[in-house]
Design a protein around this motif. Sequence first.
Motif, PDB file in Angstrom:
ATOM      1  N   UNK A  69       0.824  -1.204   0.000  1.00  0.00           N
ATOM      2  CA  UNK A  69       0.000   0.000   0.000  1.00  0.00           C
ATOM      3  C   UNK A  69       0.850   1.242   0.000  1.00  0.00           C
ATOM      4  N   UNK A  70       0.200   2.378  -0.207  1.00  0.00           N
ATOM      5  CA  UNK A  70       0.910   3.648  -0.208  1.00  0.00           C
ATOM      6  C   UNK A  70       0.034   4.746  -0.764  1.00  0.00           C
ATOM      7  N   UNK A  71       0.661   5.735  -1.372  1.00  0.00           N
ATOM      8  CA  UNK A  71      -0.072   6.880  -1.906  1.00  0.00           C
ATOM      9  C   UNK A  71       0.512   7.287  -3.248  1.00  0.00           C
ATOM     10  N   UNK A  72      -0.312   8.005  -4.031  1.00  0.00           N
ATOM     11  CA  UNK A  72       0.084   8.523  -5.335  1.00  0.00           C
ATOM     12  C   UNK A  72      -0.209  10.019  -5.335  1.00  0.00           C
ATOM     13  N   UNK A  73       0.838  10.834  -5.492  1.00  0.00           N
ATOM     14  CA  UNK A  73       0.671  12.289  -5.432  1.00  0.00           C
ATOM     15  C   UNK A  73       1.480  12.960  -6.536  1.00  0.00           C
ATOM     16  N   UNK A  74       1.202  14.246  -6.752  1.00  0.00           N
ATOM     17  CA  UNK A  74       1.960  15.084  -7.675  1.00  0.00           C
ATOM     18  C   UNK A  74       3.288  15.463  -7.020  1.00  0.00           C
ATOM     19  N   UNK A  75       4.398  15.280  -7.737  1.00  0.00           N
ATOM     20  CA  UNK A  75       5.719  15.522  -7.148  1.00  0.00           C
ATOM     21  C   UNK A  75       5.969  16.991  -6.849  1.00  0.00           C
ATOM     22  N   UNK A  76       5.340  17.882  -7.627  1.00  0.00           N
ATOM     23  CA  UNK A  76       5.599  19.303  -7.447  1.00  0.00           C
ATOM     24  C   UNK A  76       4.723  19.938  -6.379  1.00  0.00           C
ATOM     25  N   UNK A  77       3.453  19.528  -6.305  1.00  0.00           N
ATOM     26  CA  UNK A  77       2.510  20.197  -5.410  1.00  0.00           C
ATOM     27  C   UNK A  77       2.054  19.337  -4.243  1.00  0.00           C
ATOM     28  N   UNK A  78       2.275  18.027  -4.325  1.00  0.00           N
ATOM     29  CA  UNK A  78       1.765  17.128  -3.293  1.00  0.00           C
ATOM     30  C   UNK A  78       0.288  16.821  -3.431  1.00  0.00           C
ATOM     31  N   UNK A  79      -0.334  17.274  -4.534  1.00  0.00           N
ATOM     32  CA  UNK A  79      -1.756  17.028  -4.749  1.00  0.00           C
ATOM     33  C   UNK A  79      -2.018  15.531  -4.878  1.00  0.00           C
ATOM     34  N   UNK A  80      -2.971  14.980  -4.131  1.00  0.00           N
ATOM     35  CA  UNK A  80      -3.299  13.556  -4.287  1.00  0.00           C
ATOM     36  C   UNK A  80      -3.890  13.294  -5.664  1.00  0.00           C
ATOM     37  N   UNK A  81      -3.605  12.130  -6.235  1.00  0.00           N
ATOM     38  CA  UNK A  81      -4.066  11.768  -7.569  1.00  0.00           C
ATOM     39  C   UNK A  81      -5.034  10.597  -7.472  1.00  0.00           C
ATOM     40  N   UNK A  82      -6.334  10.869  -7.429  1.00  0.00           N
ATOM     41  CA  UNK A  82      -7.320   9.778  -7.393  1.00  0.00           C
ATOM     42  C   UNK A  82      -7.444   9.104  -8.748  1.00  0.00           C
ATOM     43  N   UNK A  83      -7.740   7.809  -8.739  1.00  0.00           N
ATOM     44  CA  UNK A  83      -7.920   7.087  -9.983  1.00  0.00           C
ATOM     45  C   UNK A  83      -6.627   6.641 -10.628  1.00  0.00           C
ATOM     46  N   UNK A  84      -5.504   6.682  -9.879  1.00  0.00           N
ATOM     47  CA  UNK A  84      -4.245   6.193 -10.422  1.00  0.00           C
ATOM     48  C   UNK A  84      -4.271   4.675 -10.569  1.00  0.00           C
ATOM     49  N   UNK A  85      -3.706   4.172 -11.668  1.00  0.00           N
ATOM     50  CA  UNK A  85      -3.685   2.734 -11.930  1.00  0.00           C
ATOM     51  C   UNK A  85      -2.424   2.128 -11.327  1.00  0.00           C
ATOM     52  N   UNK A  86      -2.607   1.246 -10.354  1.00  0.00           N
ATOM     53  CA  UNK A  86      -1.494   0.595  -9.664  1.00  0.00           C
ATOM     54  C   UNK A  86      -1.484  -0.880 -10.050  1.00  0.00           C
ATOM     55  N   UNK A  87      -0.335  -1.357 -10.522  1.00  0.00           N
ATOM     56  CA  UNK A  87      -0.199  -2.764 -10.924  1.00  0.00           C
ATOM     57  C   UNK A  87       0.956  -3.409 -10.169  1.00  0.00           C
ATOM     58  N   UNK A  88       0.695  -4.593  -9.636  1.00  0.00           N
ATOM     59  CA  UNK A  88       1.721  -5.390  -8.970  1.00  0.00           C
ATOM     60  C   UNK A  88       2.143  -6.494  -9.925  1.00  0.00           C
ATOM     61  N   UNK A  89       3.450  -6.546 -10.233  1.00  0.00           N
ATOM     62  CA  UNK A  89       3.967  -7.445 -11.254  1.00  0.00           C
ATOM     63  C   UNK A  89       5.021  -8.366 -10.643  1.00  0.00           C
ATOM     64  N   UNK A  90       4.952  -9.633 -11.027  1.00  0.00           N
ATOM     65  CA  UNK A  90       5.933 -10.618 -10.576  1.00  0.00           C
ATOM     66  C   UNK A  90       6.330 -11.498 -11.759  1.00  0.00           C
ATOM     67  N   UNK A  91       7.610 -11.541 -12.029  1.00  0.00           N
ATOM     68  CA  UNK A  91       8.146 -12.331 -13.137  1.00  0.00           C
ATOM     69  C   UNK A  91       7.475 -11.970 -14.454  1.00  0.00           C
ATOM     70  N   UNK A  92       7.230 -10.681 -14.649  1.00  0.00           N
ATOM     71  CA  UNK A  92       6.668 -10.185 -15.891  1.00  0.00           C
ATOM     72  C   UNK A  92       5.173 -10.292 -16.018  1.00  0.00           C
ATOM     73  N   UNK A  93       4.511 -10.897 -15.037  1.00  0.00           N
ATOM     74  CA  UNK A  93       3.059 -11.078 -15.092  1.00  0.00           C
ATOM     75  C   UNK A  93       2.371 -10.192 -14.062  1.00  0.00           C
ATOM     76  N   UNK A  94       1.246  -9.588 -14.445  1.00  0.00           N
ATOM     77  CA  UNK A  94       0.468  -8.777 -13.513  1.00  0.00           C
ATOM     78  C   UNK A  94      -0.250  -9.688 -12.524  1.00  0.00           C
ATOM     79  N   UNK A  95       0.036  -9.497 -11.244  1.00  0.00           N
ATOM     80  CA  UNK A  95      -0.540 -10.328 -10.188  1.00  0.00           C
ATOM     81  C   UNK A  95      -1.832  -9.718  -9.645  1.00  0.00           C
ATOM     82  N   UNK A  96      -1.850  -8.393  -9.500  1.00  0.00           N
ATOM     83  CA  UNK A  96      -3.015  -7.710  -8.926  1.00  0.00           C
ATOM     84  C   UNK A  96      -2.997  -6.260  -9.368  1.00  0.00           C
ATOM     85  N   UNK A  97      -4.157  -5.628  -9.322  1.00  0.00           N
ATOM     86  CA  UNK A  97      -4.284  -4.212  -9.657  1.00  0.00           C
ATOM     87  C   UNK A  97      -5.088  -3.501  -8.581  1.00  0.00           C
ATOM     88  N   UNK A  98      -4.933  -2.191  -8.511  1.00  0.00           N
ATOM     89  CA  UNK A  98      -5.703  -1.369  -7.578  1.00  0.00           C
ATOM     90  C   UNK A  98      -5.820   0.031  -8.163  1.00  0.00           C
TER      91      UNK A  98
END
Length: 702
Positions: free
Chosen positions: A32-61
């Motif tokens: 888990x964690x957070x996704x924000x704008x590097x310059x302003x710190x603005x949170x970014x809702x709707x970001x696509x997060x993918x967990x990959x293992x050995x080249x295959x997508x295991x889970x998304x959020x």
Amino acid sequence: MKPRTFLCLALVVCCARALAARTTSVVDGDIGGSVTDSATGTPLPGGEVRVIREGNTIATATSDAFGRYVIHNLPAGSYNVEVRYLGYRPEARSLAVGQTESLAKADFRLVPLPVNLSAVEVTSSVPLAVDTRSGNQVFKQNDYHGAPTNTTSQILQQSIVGAVRAPTGEVHIRGQHAEYTYYVDGVPVPAGISGSLNELFDPQVVNQIDFQTGGWDAEYGNKNAAVVNVTTRIPSGGLHLDASGYGGSFTSNGQALNLSTNAGKVGLFFSGARQQTDMRREPVAFDSLRNAVENFHNDGSDLFGFAKLQYVPSDRDVVNLELNRSRTRFAVPFDSAEGVIDDHQQDVNGFVNLGLRHRSDVAELFLGAFFRDGSLNYTPGLSDSATFVFFPDTAHYILSENRKFHTTGLKLDYTLQPHHGLEFKTGVLASYTRGNENFSTVTNSGSPGPASVSDLKGSDVGVYAQAAIAPSDHWEIRTGVRFDNHNAPFAGNQHQVSPRVKLSLFPDPANTFWVYYGRLFLPTNVEDLRAITSDAQGGVAAAPTLPERDDFYEVGYVHRFPFGVVTKLSAYHKRSSPGIDDNTVPGSAIVTSVDIEQARITGIEAVAEIRPRGPVSGYVNVALNHAYGYGAITGGFFPAEPPSGTFDLDHDQRLSGVANLVYSARGFYVSATGTYGSGLTNGADPDSTYGTGLFDFNKSIK
């Protein structure tokens, strides 16, 4: 509860307890964690997060309104975590899930892409994904490269399994008639006037859309054949301005302008577009007199405007102010048999939304206020065939309409999460509607006839409480109850208490099972056609249209294969007493909601999201459903004889499918999409071959 149903639920609970109690040699963990704008710190809702293992997508959020995300139930080991967001440079990092259930944290501070052509890299895959935890389908603007003529309703049809689009542009989902509600950044946008064919907003304003066609929490009421959760684009970086235009066949042309800027804690996004075409209500009309396809009198234009102002005072607060306006003008397609020759319609829709979110360590508060307005003006031509009659007067008239409304409302939600695996949420949604409906008539010679002017007002109030309990990351139960009260002209106060429960099993990140039951209450629009129908019937008015009341059942399964394919299978059944459909007032173009004494909808669905390694990706949606009704049809229009037996609903498209294929490599992108529908009813009455089963296609009325 029937013994058979109780036994099935007991078996599911036993399976859940067995999964929760199992012992494994490896302890699962979370990322888990957070996704924000590097310059302003603005949170970014709707970001696509993918967990990959050995080249295959295991889970998304997907990141939430504060940019947070979490992925549960991952086996111990090393993973790559990738984050993608529209307008930002993708970022990836490696981390390990340990031998305990502690959270492996990965925070991302994304860098906005510079505004120059060298930064544009077309390496997208298909824009539609399946959330393996909820089963919802998710549309990603970041991966979307559709034609500039594409509309929001076309995206709905091409994204939601079981969705079909009528020639008028209406989208029917799971055999139900346009019974869906938009939520824009958490604030609901109430439905417009019956018969309005205006697109609410342009797809350019979208960052992500989450489509929920079942398994609704108690939070969601009103028209929920689908809940369309729209996350709009986030203003980022410095000043960005782009303009575009297009031209094509059928004299189609359009222009678009987008602007965004960000200064510290404040951001602004604006989008405007214009579209013109001689194919406004596709496909072309069928001239029933000459038995030929025509494209006469089918021109139309659309204007869209959207503005968003975002203020982020801290990492615990987000404020959004949004203003939207759209207008559609079009001609009604020619049909020589019906006598429609020179008719025009103008639809106007708009909303103003204000949303405030505040979070603490264990709680979150959301306050949304909204104003919604709209109008529909239908002007028939004097050369039309005059067919409207005021009983017992035998004179024939042409009927025009001018309807307007405005709705003001408030949504308040409070969420408490005292610890992992336990969440409580409660809230209220209330709205008040006022407006007027003006109907006037003329003869073919232009002489005025009878008219009707009536004011209307009504309200909707919904209160809910729900809980999500997950003693283990391997299973979860979500349950709640809501109370709804609907007030509309002549219908008085209609209310219902609606329990809902969903049991989900998560044996591992690649598999999800769920079973759901929900009691639903779907109010009609606050409209009243009784005045004009009363005048037409010599003082005898039709019964008011009452809310739809449903029992809804659903089961589903999602599986993620290790070679880049995600599949979803689901089945559902809905029993409505009454059900809601729409109908056209005889002798006019006025569309209004009506009640069907009993309605039944059964369906099965299959989805495949295909993202293997390499430049090719795609998805397939296939659905089979049967929507039929029986009993009297009442409300909203002239009294009529009830059907003699069972009949297909007029929007019942039995078999539907969508397939999309994308090739993207080395800056080259090509996409192909195909849709299929087995066809709507042809209006013929059912005969002795009619059947109500899922596989009874009833070809005699197709």
